[in-house]
Design a protein around this motif. Structure first.
Motif, PDB file in Angstrom:
ATOM      1  N   THR A 132       0.866  -1.188   0.000  1.00 44.09           N
ATOM      2  CA  THR A 132       0.000   0.000   0.000  1.00 44.09           C
ATOM      3  C   THR A 132       0.888   1.219   0.000  1.00 44.09           C
ATOM      4  N   GLN A 165      -4.128   0.805  -2.864  1.00 44.84           N
ATOM      5  CA  GLN A 165      -4.790  -0.125  -1.940  1.00 44.84           C
ATOM      6  C   GLN A 165      -3.991  -1.426  -1.905  1.00 44.84           C
ATOM      7  N   GLN A 195      -6.790   0.686  -6.742  1.00 46.07           N
ATOM      8  CA  GLN A 195      -7.137  -0.740  -6.791  1.00 46.07           C
ATOM      9  C   GLN A 195      -6.631  -1.322  -8.104  1.00 46.07           C
TER      10      GLN A 195
END
Lengths: 355, 226
Positions: B11, B25, B218
Motif C-alpha cells: 500500500t 490499496q 485498486q
C-alpha cells in the motif's frame, strides 16, 4: 571524469567564460602578489642582507630606525666589534658632478670592517671618509667606479669606490659611507660619534644600556614607515580576490547544476550514484581551475619578461606556489553549493510526479 | 511459475491523519521472467506510484516488494541504487538520455561506471533497433522515435531482469508508438527481460501479456493475451 569532460566539451562557450574569468582573477592575484612581494622586498632587502638577529635603537624611536639616534655617551665604542656593528641612517639626495639630477637614496653610515658591510659586485670597500659604496641601481646604473658625487648638497665630493647590488632600504638604493661621513652629513662634523642603531649578528651579543631598546630585525622592518600598511593593503586585495573566485565559481557551477537537475534526476533513477555525480562536478571545477589558473600563471611569467626593470616586481616561488594551490582549493570549494543541490535530487522527480 | 518481482499486500499512503490519501490499496502482483505487463488507468489512479515502488524509487507504506525474493525496503538507499543500476532498466516519457553524450557514449558511460566493456553488445542492440547510423549523434539530433529506441537500447544494455517504461510513447505519433512498443516487446522477449509499462494507449495492449487496470489505487486484471 568521463561525464565532466564531455559536459565541458559540449558547452565550450559557457565554460570558456568561466575559464576567462578565472584566468583574469588568477592573473590579477599573481600580479598583485608579485608587486606586493617586490615592493616589500625593496623595502627590506638591504636589511635582509645583514642576516642579523637583533637591533638596538633609542627607546623613544619606537622601533623606527629613521627616528633613532644613539648619542656618543649612550653606547661604549669598546662594545662594538665585527659582529656588533654601528649603523647611521639618513635620507639623502645624491648629485653627480656632471649632472644636476637629484637621486633619492638612503645613506647607511657603517664600519666597513663590520659584518653589515655590503657584498661588492665590483671595486672595493671604502677606506676613507671621502669614499662611498653605492648600489648599482642608484641613478639606474649611471654611477660607476670613480664617479664623484655630492650627498645632500655637501661641499665635498665623495668618490664611488665600490658597487653593490640588491642593497635597497625603504625602496631606495643605499649609499654606504663611513660612520664619520654620516656624522658629518647629519651632525656637521666627522668628530661626532653618534649613530642610529647597533646591529647584532647574534642575539647572544646584545649589550643592554639604559635609554636604548633592543628588538628583532623583523620588528624593525615592520616599523619602516608605510611597510606594514602597504602589506596589509595588498593582503586585503588578494584576500578579496580569493573570495571573488569562490563566488564566481560557486555561482556558476550552481547555475549549471540547476540546469542539469532533470538530467541528474534521470541518472539517479537509472541507479547512477550520487558519488558519480559529485565526482563529476568536482572534476569539472578542478579542470576549469587548472586551465584558468594555469593560463594566469603563464601570463604572469610573460609579465616578468615584459615589465621594466624599475618595477618592483618579484615572483616568490613559495607565494606563487601557495596561491596556486589556494586558488585550486577555492575553485573546488566553490562547487560545494552544487554538491549540496545534487544530494537533494530525488530520482522520483524524473518519473513524472510521485502521486 | 517462477517470479522475478512479487508485490505482497503493498500500500502507499501520502499525508497523515485526516489529510491522508491512500494512493495504492493493498495489492498483490507477480511478474514472471520475460513477462510484459501493462498498467493502465486514469491520471492519478496510482499506476505511476505502483511503478516507482516496483522500481525501487520509493518504498511502500506497508507490504513488501520482493525482487528475486529479496525485500527492497530492507536494502539501504545505496543498495537500491545499485539494484536500479544493475537489475533494472528505465524508459521514461522523455529526457532519458544524457544531452551531452552521443549515442555510443551513453553506453560507454555505463561501461565506465560498471568497469566493463560491452561495446560489441551495444553495437548489436543499436543495429537490431535500426540505429547503427546514429551512433555518433547527440540526443538533440535524433527524432523522438529514434530517441525512445536509444532509450530502449540503454534500458536493456545491462541485461536487466526488468524494464520499467513510464508512458514511453507519450511524445510519439501512433505509428512510431507502435514501432517503439513492438521493438521493446521483441527485444525484451529475446533477452528474457520482464517489462512493466504504464500507458493510456489501449491500442498498445496487444503487444503485452497482461493488462492491469488501476483505479483509485485498486489493481485488477483487465486482460490476458495468449
Amino acid at each position: 571524469m568521463y561525464l565532466a569532460y564531455h559536459e565541458l566539451k559540449s558547452a565550450k562557450a559557457r565554460y570558456g567564460l568561466v575559464v576567462i574569468t578565472l584566468f583574469l582573477v588568477a592573473y590579477l592575484i599573481y600580479f598583485l602578489t608579485g608587486l606586493a612581494y617586490g615592493l616589500a622586498n625593496n623595502n627590506r632587502v638591504g636589511v635582509d642582507q645583514w642576516h642579523a638577529q637583533r637591533v638596538t635603537m633609542s627607546k623613544y624611536a619606537d622601533h623606527n630606525l629613521q627616528s633613532s639616534t644613539i648619542i656618543a655617551g649612550q653606547f661604549d665604542r669598546s662594545d662594538l666589534s665585527k659582529n656588533v656593528a654601528p649603523l647611521g641612517l639618513l635620507a639623502g639626495e645624491v648629485n653627480q658632478k656632471s649632472d644636476n639630477t637629484d637621486l633619492d637614496t638612503y645613506v647607511f653610515g657603517i664600519n666597513f670592517s663590520s659584518f653589515i658591510k655590503p657584498q661588492l659586485t665590483s671595486g672595493r670597500q671604502a677606506r676613507h671618509n671621502n669614499e662611498v659604496v653605492v648600489d648599482q641601481r642608484l641613478g639606474t646604473g649611471q654611477l660607476k667606479l670613480g664617479t664623484k658625487i655630492k650627498i645632500n648638497g655637501s661641499s665635498t665630493y665623495y668618490k664611488v669606490v665600490g658597487l653593490t647590488k640588491n642593497n635597497l632600504f625603504g625602496t631606495l638604493p643605499i649609499t654606504f659611507t663611513t660612520l664619520g661621513t654620516y656624522n658629518k652629513l647629519r651632525f656637521g662634523s666627522t668628530t661626532v660619534k653618534n649613530m642610529s642603531a647597533v646591529v647584532y649578528k647574534n642575539a647572544t651579543d646584545v649589550v643592554k644600556k639604559s635609554g636604548l631598546e633592543t628588538t628583532t630585525v623583523q620588528t624593525m622592518v615592520e616599523n619602516i614607515p608605510g611597510y606594514t600598511a602597504q602589506n596589509s593593503t595588498f593582503s586585503l586585495m588578494i584576500g578579496a580576490l580569493f573570495i571573488i573566485v569562490l563566488f564566481v565559481v560557486g555561482i556558476f557551477m550552481y547555475i549549471l547544476t540547476i540546469q542539469n537537475v532533470s538530467v541528474y534526476g534521470v541518472m539517479r533513477a537509472q541507479g547512477i550514484s550520487n558519488g558519480t555525480l559529485i565526482r563529476s562536478v568536482l572534476a569539472q571545477s578542478l579542470l576549469l581551475g587548472i586551465i584558468g589558473v594555469g593560463l594566469g600563471l603563464f601570463a604572469n611569467q610573460l609579465t616578468v619578461l615584459i615589465l621594466p626593470a624599475a618595477m618592483p616586481y618579484t615572483n616568490n616561488t613559495l607565494l606563487v606556489g601557495g596561491f596556486t594551490v589556494g586558488l585550486l582549493a577555492v575553485v573546488v570549494l566553490g562547487s560545494v553549493f552544487s554538491i549540496k543541490r545534487i544530494l537533494k535530487i530525488d530520482p522520483l522527480d524524473a518519473i513524472g510526479g510521485a502521486a | 511459475m517462477t517470479t522475478v518481482l512479487e508485490l505482497k499486500q503493498i500500500t502507499k499512503t501520502f499525508g497523515k491523519g485526516a489529510a491522508a490519501t491512500q494512493a495504492v490499496q493493498p495489492t498483490d502482483l507477480a511478474i514472471a521472467p520475460g513477462e510484459f505487463i501493462t498498467l493502465t488507468g486514469p491520471s492519478g489512479s496510482g499506476k505511476t506510484t505502483l511503478l516507482t515502488m516496483m522500481g525501487a524509487l520509493q518504498s511502500p507504506t506497508s507490504g513488501a516488494v520482493l525482487l528475486n525474493g529479496q525485500d527492497l525496503a530492507k536494502l539501504s538507499e545505496k543498495q537500491r541504487s545499485k539494484v536500479r543500476f544493475e537489475k533494472y532498466g528505465f524508459i521514461l516519457q522523455a529526457a532519458n538520455l544524457i544531452p551531452y553524450l552521443n549515442v555510443q557514449e551513453q553506453f560507454k558511460l555505463v561501461d565506465k561506471l560498471s568497469h566493463t566493456d560491452n561495446r560489441a553488445y551495444a553495437d548489436q542492440l543499436l543495429t537490431s533497433l535500426g540505429l547503427e547510423e546514429q551512433r555518433d549523434s547527440l540526443p538533440q539530433m535524433l527524432s523522438g522515435g529514434q530517441r525512445q529506441r536509444v532509450a530502449i537500447a540503454r534500458a536493456l544494455y545491462q541485461q536487466p531482469q526488468i524494464v520499467f517504461a513510464d508512458e514511453p510513447t507519450a511524445s510519439l505519433d501512433s505509428k512510431r508508438a507502435h514501432q517503439v512498443v513492438q521493438t521493446l516487446n521483441e527485444t525484451a522477449k529475446a533477452h528474457q527481460t520482464a517489462v512493466v509499462m504504464v500507458t493510456h494507449d489501449e491500442s498498445l495492449f496487444a503487444y503485452t501479456d497482461k493488462v492491469y487496470q488501476v483505479r483509485d489505487g485498486q489493481v485488477s486484471l483487465l486482460a490476458t493475451n495468449h
